[in-house]
Every structure is written in C-alpha cells, then in structure tokens.
Design an enzyme around this catalytic site. Structure first.
Site, PDB file in Angstrom:
ATOM      1  N   LYS A 204     -59.490 -72.768   2.835  1.00  0.00           N
ATOM      2  CA  LYS A 204     -59.795 -71.396   3.271  1.00  0.00           C
ATOM      3  C   LYS A 204     -60.783 -70.750   2.295  1.00  0.00           C
ATOM      4  CE  LYS A 204     -59.766 -67.127   4.459  1.00  0.00           C
ATOM      5  NZ  LYS A 204     -60.487 -66.630   5.632  1.00  0.00           N
ATOM      6  N   CYS A 258     -63.715 -60.495   1.421  1.00  0.00           N
ATOM      7  CA  CYS A 258     -63.550 -61.934   1.608  1.00  0.00           C
ATOM      8  C   CYS A 258     -64.580 -62.675   0.773  1.00  0.00           C
ATOM      9  CB  CYS A 258     -63.687 -62.273   3.084  1.00  0.00           C
ATOM     10  SG  CYS A 258     -62.677 -61.219   4.095  1.00  0.00           S
TER      11      CYS A 258
HETATM   12  N1  SAJ Z   1     -74.204 -61.485   4.726  1.00  0.00           N
HETATM   13  C1  SAJ Z   1     -75.504 -61.673   4.246  1.00  0.00           C
HETATM   14  N2  SAJ Z   1     -76.278 -62.670   4.780  1.00  0.00           N
HETATM   15  C2  SAJ Z   1     -75.804 -63.486   5.776  1.00  0.00           C
HETATM   16  C3  SAJ Z   1     -74.477 -63.273   6.250  1.00  0.00           C
HETATM   17  C4  SAJ Z   1     -73.688 -62.272   5.720  1.00  0.00           C
HETATM   18  O1  SAJ Z   1     -75.977 -60.959   3.350  1.00  0.00           O
HETATM   19  O2  SAJ Z   1     -76.552 -64.354   6.229  1.00  0.00           O
HETATM   20  C5  SAJ Z   1     -73.349 -60.458   4.117  1.00  0.00           C
HETATM   21  C6  SAJ Z   1     -72.840 -59.421   5.099  1.00  0.00           C
HETATM   22  O3  SAJ Z   1     -73.781 -58.379   5.245  1.00  0.00           O
HETATM   23  C7  SAJ Z   1     -71.562 -58.945   4.412  1.00  0.00           C
HETATM   24  C8  SAJ Z   1     -71.042 -60.210   3.713  1.00  0.00           C
HETATM   25  O4  SAJ Z   1     -72.164 -61.087   3.614  1.00  0.00           O
HETATM   26  O5  SAJ Z   1     -71.863 -57.981   3.422  1.00  0.00           O
HETATM   27  C9  SAJ Z   1     -69.874 -60.893   4.432  1.00  0.00           C
HETATM   28  O6  SAJ Z   1     -70.254 -61.050   5.760  1.00  0.00           O
HETATM   29  P1  SAJ Z   1     -69.398 -61.990   6.797  1.00  0.00           P
HETATM   30  O7  SAJ Z   1     -70.197 -62.032   8.041  1.00  0.00           O
HETATM   31  O8  SAJ Z   1     -69.034 -63.249   6.153  1.00  0.00           O
HETATM   32  O9  SAJ Z   1     -68.103 -61.123   7.138  1.00  0.00           O
HETATM   33  P2  SAJ Z   1     -66.585 -61.036   6.638  1.00  0.00           P
HETATM   34  O10 SAJ Z   1     -66.504 -61.058   5.149  1.00  0.00           O
HETATM   35  O11 SAJ Z   1     -66.046 -59.847   7.351  1.00  0.00           O
HETATM   36  O12 SAJ Z   1     -65.810 -62.332   7.262  1.00  0.00           O
HETATM   37  C10 SAJ Z   1     -65.691 -63.553   6.596  1.00  0.00           C
HETATM   38  C11 SAJ Z   1     -65.746 -64.652   7.645  1.00  0.00           C
HETATM   39  N3  SAJ Z   1     -65.789 -65.939   6.989  1.00  0.00           N
HETATM   40  C12 SAJ Z   1     -66.766 -66.810   7.351  1.00  0.00           C
HETATM   41  O13 SAJ Z   1     -67.634 -66.533   8.188  1.00  0.00           O
HETATM   42  C13 SAJ Z   1     -66.754 -68.133   6.672  1.00  0.00           C
HETATM   43  C14 SAJ Z   1     -64.501 -64.585   8.509  1.00  0.00           C
HETATM   44  O14 SAJ Z   1     -64.481 -65.686   9.424  1.00  0.00           O
HETATM   45  C15 SAJ Z   1     -63.251 -64.652   7.645  1.00  0.00           C
HETATM   46  O15 SAJ Z   1     -62.066 -64.594   8.425  1.00  0.00           O
HETATM   47  C16 SAJ Z   1     -63.259 -63.492   6.674  1.00  0.00           C
HETATM   48  O16 SAJ Z   1     -64.451 -63.607   5.860  1.00  0.00           O
HETATM   49  C17 SAJ Z   1     -62.002 -63.593   5.837  1.00  0.00           C
HETATM   50  O17 SAJ Z   1     -61.072 -62.812   6.154  1.00  0.00           O
HETATM   51  O18 SAJ Z   1     -61.921 -64.473   4.987  1.00  0.00           O
END
Ligand code: SAJ
Length: 425
Positions: A204, A258
C-alpha cells in the site's frame, strides 16, 4: 454478520455504509458525538457523491447505526488516522490505532476478526497490533484473526472503487487471511490478493511512494527545462508516447494525506536504504518556494503588486485544503510582500467571486486543477491591472483575448523576454 467500524472518515464511513448495504448489521463508531448524531439524522460530513443517499437507505433498513461507543461484533474494522510524528523521519504515529484497539478489546470474543484498514508503517501489525491482542490472552490465528486490508480508493469515486478495485488481504496467518477474505467477499468484485500482513503494509505504501517519486521526476524536469529554455510539457507529452513511459505532471507541489505522508512511513522504517524516496520528498517539498520564485520573476516587470490565486485545495474538484501546497504558496507570496487574493469555488471559506478576486491584480496563479478553471472568462481578466496567468497545473484551456498565458512549458520564454526588456530599457 455484526460489524463494528472504528473511525468514520473518508474511508471508514463509506466502508461501514457499504457493509450495511450488503445486509450486515453495522455500528459505525467515532469520537465526535455531533458527527454520529448527524449521521443518525441522515447527514454526512464528507463531500462524496451518492453517499448521503446510501446512508439514508441503510438507516431505513436499520442496518447502520452511528455511536461514540463500540459494541460487540463478529468483525471489527479499524479505519482511524495514522498521521506522521514530528521526529527526524516523520515516522508513523500509531497512537490512534492503539486507542481504537484498546476500545474494542473488552468486546472481542473467540473467533472474532480484527481488520486494520488504516495506512500503517511496515511491521505495525506484527510489532504493535498482534502483541496487544495476545496480551489480552488470545492466540492469533486460532482464537482471533488479524489482518491488514488497506484501501486504495480515490475521493470522489469511493463507493465504486471499494467494490471494483483489487483488494489486498494481508493476514498474520493464512487462517487470518481467509477470515478477512470472507469478510470482503461480501461486496468486493475486484481481485482479492491474499498475502502476509507485512507485504500488505508495504505494498500500500509503495503505491503512493511510486506516485510521489514520479511526480518528483516531473517537477525536477520542469525546473531543468525552465533553466535550459525547453518546453517541459512538450517533452513529457512526447516521451509518454513511448509505450512504456509514464512521466507524471509537474505542479506546485504534492499535497493530501497520502502521497505527502506514506513515503515517510517507508523512509522511517529504513532510512539508510531510502535515499531516492527522501530526495523525491525534498524535490516535491521544494515546489511551493519554486512557484513563489517564478511569480517574483514574472511580477518583476508587471505594474502593481497584487496576485490572485486560483485554487487552494491540494488537488482539483475537491474542498480539502489540508496539506495543500497552494497554502504554502499563499504564505510565501505574503512573506515576499505581495497583496494576495484567492478564488476557489470549492472552498466555502473563500467567498470572493472570480471577478472580485481578479480586480486590480497583475497575475493569476492557478494552483488547483478545478474544472472551473479550464476557461478563465474575459470578464475576470478584464478587471485585472495587467492580464497574465501562470498556470502551474496546465489546466487552463481558454483565456480572454490579450492575456499573457504562462505554464511550465513556456515559462522560460516569458522570463527571457522580460530579461531582454530589462537589457533594452
Ligand atoms: N499530483 C501532481 N502530479 C501528478 C499527479 C498528482 O502534482 O501527476 C499531485 C496532486 O495535485 C496532489 C497530490 O499529487 O497534490 C496527490 O494526488 P493524487 O491524485 O495521488 O490524490 P490522493 O492523494 O487523493 O490519492 C492517492 C491515490 N493513490 C494513488 O493514485 C496511487 C489513491 O488511490 C489512494 O487511495 C490515496 O492516495 C490514499 O488514500 O492512499
């Protein structure tokens, strides 16, 4: 089955409601009497499409009840927060897990199952949870069954993903794994991956760490491209045409509870073996200051001293500003002496309309990829002192005429033009 879910946050509450929808008698437990009363009255406290309707259904069926106290059950699911500690490597704080376990142990009886859904550091199940249960006189794998079954849902699509995402089922023993698999077999249609607890914990964490490292690669590429005078976004777009390349998107930093949290649990468990993960965290944490620096360079040639931030949330189309890089950018711009206005249609505490927020500003800085920002209408930018947009999320598709549009692809060009202007003047 009778199920008690401890912790009614953005994972615990949908999970409790889903088990109730599938016919189990579920008690949802949380510390907040106000929140549990609101739930029993049919109101939910998280922004998740369709969840309030599901709550109404399970309240009507009598399969769900919210309480501040645990009740005896066959299955106990722990879905409480696991924040970072403030120690050197920001390790995993398991105090909420331990408190939840202490609250249910008086009710636990032989043949019950205890499942931890919270995201936890590697070895937490064997080093923290199992000893607490054994201290109570239970033989794990015979009297009591223990497993870690982490969630991986994305806010905004939780109920669908809980059912259809593959699920990791990590028991302390094989018997524990099978018991937990039987519980999730109620509604999980995705693959159920049976494994050991330690593999479940680290798998995870690695999902989010993988993403954090790859976003750091994209952010570092944006800095390099800006330095070398190359369009970073075009570089990423073309590289990703390769069938086995997936460079992520640069932005103002990485937020949320996360990606900005989980890598530290791995680092803290194995600091000497994790230089790459530590560097990736440092690169992502450097982005808010980098954005402030670029705003200063862009504003150096603008009239006026006021900037408008579009978006405060950590990512698009949600209302969550906790752990948001946009908040760091806002503080940094204040410290740099700018007047800062905010427009975020998803954050109720930000009352300004787009027009009001743009009034008199010389720069719009887009920090969240809300759908509302795809088009920045002329009646917003017409009110600006000078119309320039710095889009750190590459979300804007249409701006009013005569607007100077900047993103990580052409940032170097604009600054070069300004430098040339300074040389000529
Ligand atoms: N971000 C970027 N560039 C990208 C993608 C995201 O800068 O290309 C940034 C976003 O703006 C944000 C952060 O990263 O600030 C996190 O974005 P995220 O889309 O990963 O969103 P979370 O944190 O809400 O969700 C993640 C997800 N994990 C994955 O995609 C591997 C989700 O599936 C998980 O369930 C969640 O973490 C968790 O609870 O662990």
């Amino acid at each position: 089955m009778k199920i008690t879910v401890i912790g009614l946050g953005y994972i615990g509450l949908p999970t409790a409601i889903l088990f109730a929808k599938y016919g189990h008698k579920v008690t949802g437990v949380d510390l907040s009497p106000l929140m549990t009363a609101q739930l029993n009255a049919g109101f939910i406290h998280i922004e998740e499409p369709g969840l309030e309707k599901d709550l109404e259904e399970v309240l009507l069926s009598g399969n769900f009840y919210a309480s501040t106290k645990p009740v005896s059950a066959d299955v106990y699911i722990i879905a409480v927060p696991t924040p970072n500690k403030t120690d050197q490597y920001q390790s995993c704080d398991t105090s909420y897990i331990e408190a939840a376990l202490t609250s249910i142990l008086p009710y636990v009886k032989v043949s019950d199952t205890i499942i931890v859904e919270s995201t936890i550091a590697p070895r937490t199940m064997v080093d923290v949870v199992q000893p607490m249960v054994e201290k109570d006189g239970f033989a794990v794998g015979e009297d009591i069954f223990l497993a870690h079954c982490p969630e991986r849902v994305l806010p905004g699509n939780i109920m669908h993903e809980l059912v259809h995402n593959p699920r990791i089922i990590g028991g302390i023993t094989d018997a524990c794994t099978e018991k937990a698999a039987a519980v999730y077999g109620t509604f999980v249609k995705g693959e159920m991956m049976r494994t050991q607890a330690g593999e479940a914990e680290l798998s995870k964490l690695m999902e989010n760490t993988y993403r954090d490292v790859n976003i750091a690669l994209a952010n570092e590429l944006a800095k390099i491209s800006n330095h070398l005078g190359i369009n970073a976004l075009r570089v990423i777009e073309m590289a990703n045409k390769h069938p086995r390349v997936n460079i992520h998107q640069p932005g103002p930093g990485v937020g949320g509870h996360c990606l900005a949290v989980d890598p530290y649990f791995v680092i803290a468990a194995s600091p000497k073996q994790s230089p790459l993960m530590q560097t990736a965290r440092a690169v992502n944490n450097s982005m808010p200051a980098y954005v402030v620096q670029q705003v200063q360079a862009l504003m150096a040639e603008q009239e006026g001293n006021q900037v408008t931030l579009f978006g405060l949330t950590y990512k698009g189309n949600i209302d969550d500003i906790r752990e948001s890089p946009a908040m760091e950018v806002k503080d940094g711009l204040h410290k740099a002496g700018f007047e800062v206005r905010v427009f975020d249609p998803h954050v109720s505490e930000q009352p300004l309309t787009g027009e009001e927020a743009c009034e008199g500003s010389s720069l719009i800085v887009v920090l969240s990829d809300h759908n509302e920002f795809r088009n920045i209408p002329a009646n917003y930018t017409d009110r600006m002192r000078e119309a320039m947009v710095f889009d750190t999320k590459n979300i804007v598709q249409h701006v009013g005429t005569k607007v100077n549009y900047v993103n990580y692809g052409n940032l170097y060009k604009v600054k070069r033009t300004q430098k040339a202007a300074i040389v000529q003047s």
